[in-house]
Design an enzyme around this catalytic site. Structure first.
Site, short mmCIF file in Angstrom:
data_model
loop_
_atom_site.label_atom_id
_atom_site.label_comp_id
_atom_site.label_asym_id
_atom_site.label_seq_id
_atom_site.Cartn_x
_atom_site.Cartn_y
_atom_site.Cartn_z
N CYS A 36 0.85 -1.19 0.00
CA CYS A 36 0.00 0.00 0.00
C CYS A 36 0.89 1.24 0.00
O CYS A 36 2.02 1.20 0.48
CB CYS A 36 -0.87 -0.04 1.27
SG CYS A 36 -1.87 1.42 1.57
N GLY A 37 0.35 2.34 -0.49
CA GLY A 37 1.09 3.59 -0.43
C GLY A 37 1.41 4.02 0.99
O GLY A 37 2.37 4.77 1.22
#
Length: 158
Positions: A36-37
């Site tokens: 995930c970012g």
């Protein structure tokens, strides 16, 4: 009055852990993901855990694959990722759902106690619930809230 101590969760090793084990501690409960970012927040979470654990604080990580399938790994892969990339030492639990009919009971409770921008639903990975020493959810922070930005709020509860 119900508290997080009324629940249990399965560790990455497959052991059922009663959250009563953390009674009397301030907790930051976070739904995590490896792809995930926001994944680099593991670093800040680990730093918080390491710095404040001696004062009665713990981060509890709950991997979740409900947002963009960003946690595809099994328990062994998640553990390996967290330890090799971020040297995570805080407790990590088995992958769970945080929304929907199969949401983990702990997350059903947390969402009821601290609803967010989208009502009770969790918006994305790395939503953070701050729990006081009595086991009550006292705050909810969006995924964009950096762990290090929560230091003062956590310290006020220690």
């Amino acid at each position: 009055m119900p508290s997080v101590y009324d629940f249990s969760a399965t560790s990455l090793a497959g052991e059922e852990i009663p959250l009563k084990r953390y009674e009397g501690q301030v907790l930051l409960i976070v739904n995590t993901a490896s792809a995930c970012g926001f994944t680099p927040q593991y670093k800040g979470l680990q730093e918080l855990h390491q710095a404040l654990a001696p004062r009665g604080f713990s981060v509890l990580g709950f991997p979740c694959n409900q947002f963009g399938h960003q946690e595809p790994g099994d328990a062994r892969q998640i553990e390996q990722f967290c330890t090799s990339n971020y040297a995570v030492t805080f407790p990590m639990f088995a992958k769970i759902d945080v929304n929907g009919g199969s949401a983990h009971p702990l997350y059903q409770y947390l969402k009821h106690e601290q609803s967010g921008l989208l009502g009770s639903s969790i918006k994305w990975n790395f939503t953070k619930f701050l729990v006081d020493r009595a086991g009550q959810a006292v705050a909810r922070h969006a995924p964009t809230a950096k762990p290090e930005g929560l230091t003062k709020e956590i310290e006020a509860l220690l």
